[in-house]
Write a protein that holds these residues in place. Structure first.
Motif, PDB file in Angstrom:
ATOM      1  N   TYR A 113       0.843  -1.201   0.000  1.00 40.13           N
ATOM      2  CA  TYR A 113       0.000   0.000   0.000  1.00 40.13           C
ATOM      3  C   TYR A 113       0.875   1.245   0.000  1.00 40.13           C
ATOM      4  O   TYR A 113       1.879   1.328   0.709  1.00 40.13           O
ATOM      5  CB  TYR A 113      -0.910   0.002   1.232  1.00 40.13           C
ATOM      6  N   ARG A 114       0.470   2.237  -0.800  1.00 44.87           N
ATOM      7  CA  ARG A 114       1.144   3.529  -0.847  1.00 44.87           C
ATOM      8  C   ARG A 114       0.083   4.620  -0.963  1.00 44.87           C
ATOM      9  O   ARG A 114      -0.904   4.470  -1.688  1.00 44.87           O
ATOM     10  CB  ARG A 114       2.078   3.642  -2.067  1.00 44.87           C
ATOM     11  N   SER A 115       0.294   5.720  -0.258  1.00 46.73           N
ATOM     12  CA  SER A 115      -0.567   6.886  -0.445  1.00 46.73           C
ATOM     13  C   SER A 115       0.250   8.138  -0.179  1.00 46.73           C
ATOM     14  O   SER A 115       1.117   8.159   0.697  1.00 46.73           O
ATOM     15  CB  SER A 115      -1.788   6.842   0.473  1.00 46.73           C
ATOM     16  N   PHE A 116      -0.037   9.189  -0.962  1.00 44.10           N
ATOM     17  CA  PHE A 116       0.676  10.459  -0.848  1.00 44.10           C
ATOM     18  C   PHE A 116      -0.348  11.587  -0.885  1.00 44.10           C
ATOM     19  O   PHE A 116      -1.314  11.530  -1.647  1.00 44.10           O
ATOM     20  CB  PHE A 116       1.702  10.620  -1.974  1.00 44.10           C
ATOM     21  N   LEU A 117      -0.117  12.591  -0.059  1.00 37.36           N
ATOM     22  CA  LEU A 117      -1.052  13.705   0.067  1.00 37.36           C
ATOM     23  C   LEU A 117      -0.310  15.015  -0.084  1.00 37.36           C
ATOM     24  O   LEU A 117       0.818  15.178   0.389  1.00 37.36           O
ATOM     25  CB  LEU A 117      -1.750  13.638   1.431  1.00 37.36           C
ATOM     26  N   GLY A 118      -0.957  15.972  -0.735  1.00 38.16           N
ATOM     27  CA  GLY A 118      -0.443  17.330  -0.826  1.00 38.16           C
ATOM     28  C   GLY A 118      -1.595  18.307  -0.840  1.00 38.16           C
ATOM     29  O   GLY A 118      -2.653  18.034  -1.421  1.00 38.16           O
ATOM     30  N   GLY A 119      -1.420  19.431  -0.163  1.00 41.22           N
ATOM     31  CA  GLY A 119      -2.513  20.389  -0.127  1.00 41.22           C
ATOM     32  C   GLY A 119      -2.073  21.715   0.440  1.00 41.22           C
ATOM     33  O   GLY A 119      -0.915  21.921   0.815  1.00 41.22           O
ATOM     34  N   ALA A 120      -3.028  22.632   0.484  1.00 41.50           N
ATOM     35  CA  ALA A 120      -2.758  23.970   0.999  1.00 41.50           C
ATOM     36  C   ALA A 120      -4.040  24.528   1.595  1.00 41.50           C
ATOM     37  O   ALA A 120      -5.148  24.132   1.233  1.00 41.50           O
ATOM     38  CB  ALA A 120      -2.236  24.890  -0.107  1.00 41.50           C
ATOM     39  N   ALA A 121      -3.857  25.461   2.526  1.00 38.63           N
ATOM     40  CA  ALA A 121      -4.966  26.194   3.127  1.00 38.63           C
ATOM     41  C   ALA A 121      -4.675  27.674   2.978  1.00 38.63           C
ATOM     42  O   ALA A 121      -3.516  28.102   3.033  1.00 38.63           O
ATOM     43  CB  ALA A 121      -5.135  25.825   4.595  1.00 38.63           C
ATOM     44  N   VAL A 122      -5.736  28.460   2.775  1.00 41.90           N
ATOM     45  CA  VAL A 122      -5.570  29.878   2.575  1.00 41.90           C
ATOM     46  C   VAL A 122      -6.670  30.627   3.304  1.00 41.90           C
ATOM     47  O   VAL A 122      -7.829  30.188   3.331  1.00 41.90           O
ATOM     48  CB  VAL A 122      -5.583  30.235   1.057  1.00 41.90           C
ATOM     49  N   GLY A 123      -6.318  31.725   3.951  1.00 41.61           N
ATOM     50  CA  GLY A 123      -7.293  32.590   4.585  1.00 41.61           C
ATOM     51  C   GLY A 123      -7.545  33.807   3.717  1.00 41.61           C
ATOM     52  O   GLY A 123      -6.603  34.498   3.313  1.00 41.61           O
ATOM     53  N   THR A 124      -8.798  34.074   3.406  1.00 37.43           N
ATOM     54  CA  THR A 124      -9.177  35.185   2.539  1.00 37.43           C
ATOM     55  C   THR A 124     -10.309  35.964   3.190  1.00 37.43           C
ATOM     56  O   THR A 124     -10.941  35.488   4.143  1.00 37.43           O
ATOM     57  CB  THR A 124      -9.646  34.672   1.164  1.00 37.43           C
ATOM     58  N   PRO A 125     -10.618  37.165   2.671  1.00 33.18           N
ATOM     59  CA  PRO A 125     -11.774  37.900   3.197  1.00 33.18           C
ATOM     60  C   PRO A 125     -13.085  37.159   3.025  1.00 33.18           C
ATOM     61  O   PRO A 125     -14.055  37.431   3.745  1.00 33.18           O
ATOM     62  CB  PRO A 125     -11.750  39.200   2.378  1.00 33.18           C
ATOM     63  N   LEU A 126     -13.137  36.193   2.094  1.00 32.23           N
ATOM     64  CA  LEU A 126     -14.359  35.421   1.878  1.00 32.23           C
ATOM     65  C   LEU A 126     -14.440  34.203   2.784  1.00 32.23           C
ATOM     66  O   LEU A 126     -15.445  33.493   2.776  1.00 32.23           O
ATOM     67  CB  LEU A 126     -14.442  34.974   0.412  1.00 32.23           C
ATOM     68  N   GLY A 127     -13.391  33.935   3.552  1.00 31.34           N
ATOM     69  CA  GLY A 127     -13.363  32.768   4.421  1.00 31.34           C
ATOM     70  C   GLY A 127     -12.058  32.028   4.269  1.00 31.34           C
ATOM     71  O   GLY A 127     -11.162  32.435   3.516  1.00 31.34           O
ATOM     72  N   ALA A 128     -11.927  30.938   4.990  1.00 30.33           N
ATOM     73  CA  ALA A 128     -10.729  30.104   4.931  1.00 30.33           C
ATOM     74  C   ALA A 128     -11.039  28.852   4.116  1.00 30.33           C
ATOM     75  O   ALA A 128     -12.056  28.185   4.342  1.00 30.33           O
ATOM     76  CB  ALA A 128     -10.268  29.722   6.336  1.00 30.33           C
ATOM     77  N   PHE A 129     -10.153  28.537   3.160  1.00 39.07           N
ATOM     78  CA  PHE A 129     -10.331  27.387   2.292  1.00 39.07           C
ATOM     79  C   PHE A 129      -9.151  26.445   2.460  1.00 39.07           C
ATOM     80  O   PHE A 129      -8.012  26.874   2.708  1.00 39.07           O
ATOM     81  CB  PHE A 129     -10.406  27.814   0.822  1.00 39.07           C
ATOM     82  N   SER A 130      -9.429  25.161   2.310  1.00 39.81           N
ATOM     83  CA  SER A 130      -8.351  24.175   2.231  1.00 39.81           C
ATOM     84  C   SER A 130      -8.677  23.207   1.099  1.00 39.81           C
ATOM     85  O   SER A 130      -9.851  22.869   0.871  1.00 39.81           O
ATOM     86  CB  SER A 130      -8.175  23.417   3.545  1.00 39.81           C
ATOM     87  N   LEU A 131      -7.667  22.769   0.398  1.00 37.05           N
ATOM     88  CA  LEU A 131      -7.841  21.828  -0.709  1.00 37.05           C
ATOM     89  C   LEU A 131      -6.652  20.897  -0.718  1.00 37.05           C
ATOM     90  O   LEU A 131      -5.495  21.351  -0.705  1.00 37.05           O
ATOM     91  CB  LEU A 131      -7.940  22.577  -2.044  1.00 37.05           C
ATOM     92  N   ASP A 132      -6.911  19.600  -0.721  1.00 37.88           N
ATOM     93  CA  ASP A 132      -5.815  18.640  -0.793  1.00 37.88           C
ATOM     94  C   ASP A 132      -6.227  17.440  -1.641  1.00 37.88           C
ATOM     95  O   ASP A 132      -7.416  17.139  -1.801  1.00 37.88           O
ATOM     96  CB  ASP A 132      -5.353  18.204   0.602  1.00 37.88           C
TER      97      ASP A 132
END
Length: 896
Positions: free
Chosen positions: A423-442
């Motif tokens: 089994y192998r798994s790899f993750l990458g993502g980022a989070a950003v705070g903006t005036p419209l709210g905080a978003f994260s995507l990975d």
């Protein structure tokens, strides 16, 4: 005291109120000295004259205003300089600019030209106090005793012998910059060698018709602590009629913190975090960051506020109109990175007010997600070992790591990997705070190759969002969406598939999430209109048609003192059976995610109301509740509950329940003692009878025996106050000092400053406590020993006279054989001795010369040591040869 209040009302009211908040022994010493000084001033009618230079502590009194009737004149010179510190080594707390920095040795030595002993300090001490030594023109060579201002301009150091504390004030320009709430690792207390055990037990018996079932539970959570090393074990023993006993171990591991890495290492049974990957139980090793080692102002996410000041500017930061930070900055660029995390409170409003009156304002966007970190901060974890889930035969080896880094004021990057057998798994993502709210995507990419099965590979996309709309009072707590391709497999599913194939139970393809959407919304209405909330979840699956919906909503408000709420919960599963083969012992229609039956719809309604029946905290409360399930009759109940006893140690509740044609009554009670908590209950209905009982608490084994207490957190303090039996402590859930002088303070926060207070109320008379407050910053899972300096004696009144029958001067001091002050002379040669432990000689002194003293043999006689009454004794004061007061030796660094 009333007469004194008439003479000096300001002293009687203001000073007494202030002294009431000080430790007893300190209050007594200060009160006695202030009383004497006040009486002298009142009797002299203002004939106290300031010494040249106007120093407020240098005064002269005219002794002619004290008629002695032939008795020796009282020596008033010792009242001319206030409190003079004596040379010696003291043990106490040090504060710098009103912030506690540690507890340790404080050394005072006599210095020519100074009446009072002066503080001794070293360059290392200056560093510990946070002084920016690179800004100083000179540093002391080794140890220096004297004015600190010689090295740090504008600095002062004041020692308080009553509190045994040192207060250092240093101009901010000479201070190193550190985060608020920072406690240096050198002050983290590793604790003592001890064993800690928390236990919780419950026995439950129910009978209906001809059947009777008895079950029991005993939960254990213990550790053996060797300083900062901790051998930890948690488990539970359960039993039930007809099923026998079963012990289940939750974890057994060895733990140790690593301050240099701001991390914890765990060897043995533990769990991985579930922030990025599936959380699994593992037997192996885990090394991970511990945010608790950071000061509170650096934990969690809060943006860095940057700006430029043109003068010495006043900077105020507000959130929703509330001031959360206030400081002064020097001209030039400034940076504020130690804001306390404020959850989802909204954008920050920054006001920069220049010295010339100009004001500039700007906003900094702020919305938080768990993935967001402050700029420059990082968080990591590394776990390796074997997966150990329940009912799992195969235990594959795996390695997992995660890393987060705050890149800028708005961006945080994170990544991770998991490697196991096939089994192998790899993750990458980022989070950003903006005036419209905080978003994260990975994005997570996995590949699984189980023995004898075709390879599976796929991806999982996850989107997170958070926003608090301040203007309309709406908080979208966490909204998350996740989509998995058909070939994606998490670690837990991969391990379960391999285990099924190894046991020849089928192809091992379980039903899995295809997509999932979770939304949590809270809405605060206009004042007086209450609050609303809505939570929802939508799931779709591979290997099965339809979808599962979970929904809940509620409304709450208050009408005067009456609170009420209304809520609804609904679960709907419109899908069919999982499209996977039936396995031995498991039908194909058995839901993989629990007991959800395909096609099931459930709706439950709730109505709750609570009415306090009085103003007192122990006044009972009446609660009425009603609920209804789909297709079921209404269930209604009424509960009367309340608190009773000293410190609200008792609680009770009685409930009447009605469902359809059936009625029932249930009663419950609990006692929360200082050493154990007990609970019991009983219920009776038309179709059942039930009883239950339970107990919980903790036990600490240490070098001086065993100490019992209420259930503790993982970090505990063992309080030692000899002779203070019956005194209570803060943070101890109502704990009191036992007969051996010990108690447990059960809820300490690791790596931050905790204040523990001893309240002598409840202890025997004659108890004096030198320090009623102790501060400590314990390391995680430690058992720290906190000592309170106590003195147990008894108060005695002695009527006496000086040699030749003359009166002993008013205000003379009484000393024991060790040279410690234990009393004072009042009017008419009556001595008040506050600390007489046993019969023996005491010395009375009223001057510096050897003939200004006499000795009294105090015989307590038949007065028992534990007798709280104050004996009155008559005994003559005999002439005695004693050393002049100016040459008397200091005992334990305490001034006579």
């Amino acid at each position: 005291m009333a007469r004194l209040g008439r003479l000096c009302p300001d002293f009687a009211v203001t000073d007494m109120k202030r002294m009431n908040h000080q430790p007893y022994s300190m209050r007594h010493r200060r009160l006695r000295r202030r009383l004497i000084a006040t009486l002298l001033s009142a009797m002299l009618g203002g004939h106290a004259v300031a010494a040249p230079g106007g120093a407020p502590e240098d005064v002269e009194f005219d002794p002619s205003f004290f008629p002695s009737g032939g008795a020796p004149k009282v020596d008033l010179s010792r009242f001319s300089r206030g409190n003079v510190n004596m040379p010696g080594a003291y043990r106490g707390d040090t504060t710098v600019n009103n912030i506690w920095v540690g507890r340790g040795d404080i050394t005072l030595e006599s210095v020519p030209g100074h009446e009072s002993a002066q503080l001794c300090f070293t360059p290392d001490m200056l560093l510990e106090w946070g002084v920016a030594v690179d800004k100083l023109e000179a540093l002391p060579v080794g140890r220096s005793c004297g004015d600190i201002v010689k090295y740090v301009p504008g600095a002062t150091a004041t020692f308080d012998p009553g509190e045994q504390s040192l207060a250092v004030d240093i101009p901010q320009v000479y201070m190193s910059r550190s985060a608020r709430g920072y406690v240096p690792p050198s002050q983290w207390d590793p604790g003592i060698n001890a064993a800690l055990l928390n236990y919780s037990s419950n026995v439950y018996q129910a009978s209906g018709g001809a059947q009777r079932t008895t079950s029991g539970y005993l939960g254990l959570d213990g550790s053996i602590n060797l300083k900062s090393w901790h051998l930890v074990h948690s488990g539970s023993l359960s039993w039930q009629t007809g099923s026998g006993r079963q012990y289940q171990a939750t974890q057994t591991n060895l733990q140790h913190d690593i301050p240099g890495l701001m991390s914890q290492i765990v060897v043995g049974d533990t769990f991985t975090e579930g922030n990025f990957f599936d959380s699994v139980r593992v037997r192996g090793l885990r090394l991970a960051s511990d945010d608790r080692m950071l000061p509170q102002s650096m934990r969690g996410y809060a943006p860095t506020v940057r700006g430029v000041a043109e003068t010495n500017a006043h900077v105020v930061i507000r959130q929703r109109g509330y001031v959360i930070y206030d400081t002064t900055v020097a001209p030039g660029p400034f940076e504020i990175d130690d804001l306390y995390p404020t959850g989802y409170g909204g954008n920050l409003s920054v006001e920069v007010r220049e010295a010339d009156g100009r004001v500039r304002q700007f906003e900094v966007a702020f919305a938080a997600l768990p993935q967001l970190l402050r700029p420059g901060q990082s968080r990591y974890s590394v776990t390796t070992g074997r997966v150990q889930e329940l009912n799992l035969h195969a235990q594959p080896f795996f390695l997992q790591g995660t890393y987060q880094r705050g890149l800028t004021n708005h961006w945080t990057g994170y990544s991770g990997f998991t490697i196991a057998n096939g089994y192998r798994s790899f993750l990458g993502g980022a989070a950003v705070g903006t005036p419209l709210g905080a978003f994260s995507l990975d994005l997570t990419r996995s590949r699984n190759q189980a023995p004898g099965a075709s390879a599976m590979q796929g991806s999982s996309l996850r989107l997170g969002y958070n926003k608090n709309v301040i203007d309309i009072g709406t908080n979208i707590g966490i909204a998350a969406y996740r989509y998995n391709t058909e070939g994606y497999v998490g670690l837990r599913d991969a391990v379960a598939m391999r285990d099924r194939l190894d046991r020849e139970l089928g192809d091992g393809r379980p039903g899995r999430d295809r997509s999932r959407l979770d939304v949590n919304v809270a809405q605060t209405l206009n004042p007086g209109w209450g609050q609303l909330y809505v939570n929802g979840s939508l799931r779709q699956f591979y290997g099965r048609s339809g979808q599962q919906k979970d929904f809940s909503a509620g409304y709450s408000n208050a009408l005067g003192k009456v609170t009420y709420s209304f809520s609804v919960q609904r679960t709907r599963d419109s899908g069919g059976e999982f499209l996977r083969p039936a396995l031995p012992g498991r039908p194909a229609t058995d839901g993989f995610f629990g007991d959800i039956t395909p096609g099931r719809r459930d709706t439950r309604w709730f109505l709750n109301m609570s009415i306090p029946l009085g103003e007192n905290i122990q006044a009972p409360t009446l609660a009425a509740n009603a609920s209804r399930d789909s297709g079921q009759p209404v269930n209604a109940s009424a509960t009367l509950s309340g608190l009773a006893g000293r410190d609200n140690r008792y609680s009770y509740a009685a409930t009447l329940n009605h469902t359809g044609r059936r009625n029932a009554v249930d009663v419950n009670g609990q006692y929360r003692g200082s050493a154990i908590s007990l609970a019991a209950g009983a219920g009776h209905g038309s179709e059942y009878r039930q009883v239950n009982a339970g107990a919980s608490g903790s036990l600490v084994a240490h070098s001086d025996g065993f100490t019992f207490g209420s259930a503790t957190s993982e970090t505990t303090a063992l309080v030692h106050a000899p002779g203070a039996t019956g005194a209570s402590i803060s943070g101890g859930q109502g704990a009191v000092i036992d007969s051996r002088g010990y108690a447990l303070s059960t809820y300490l926060q690791p790596y931050e400053l905790n204040t523990i207070t001893l309240d002598p109320k409840g202890a025997r008379q004659g108890l004096e406590v030198d320090n009623t407050t102790v501060r400590v910053a314990p390391r995680y899972r430690s058992v720290v020993l906190l000592k309170f300096n106590t003195q147990v004696g008894r108060a005695v009144l002695v009527d006496t006279s000086a040699p030749g029958g003359l009166a002993i001067p008013f205000g003379a001091d009484v000393f024991d054989s060790a040279g410690k002050t234990i009393g004072v002379v009042g009017q008419a040669s009556r001595l008040y001795i506050r600390d007489m432990r046993e019969s023996g000689n005491v010395t009375v002194r009223w001057g510096d010369d050897h003939d200004q003293a006499c000795s009294i043999n105090v015989e307590l006689g038949g007065h028992a040591a534990n007798d709280d009454t104050m004996p009155m004794i008559k005994a003559p004061c005999q002439a005695t040869a004693v050393e002049p007061l100016s040459k008397a030796k200091n005992v334990e660094g305490k001034s006579p």
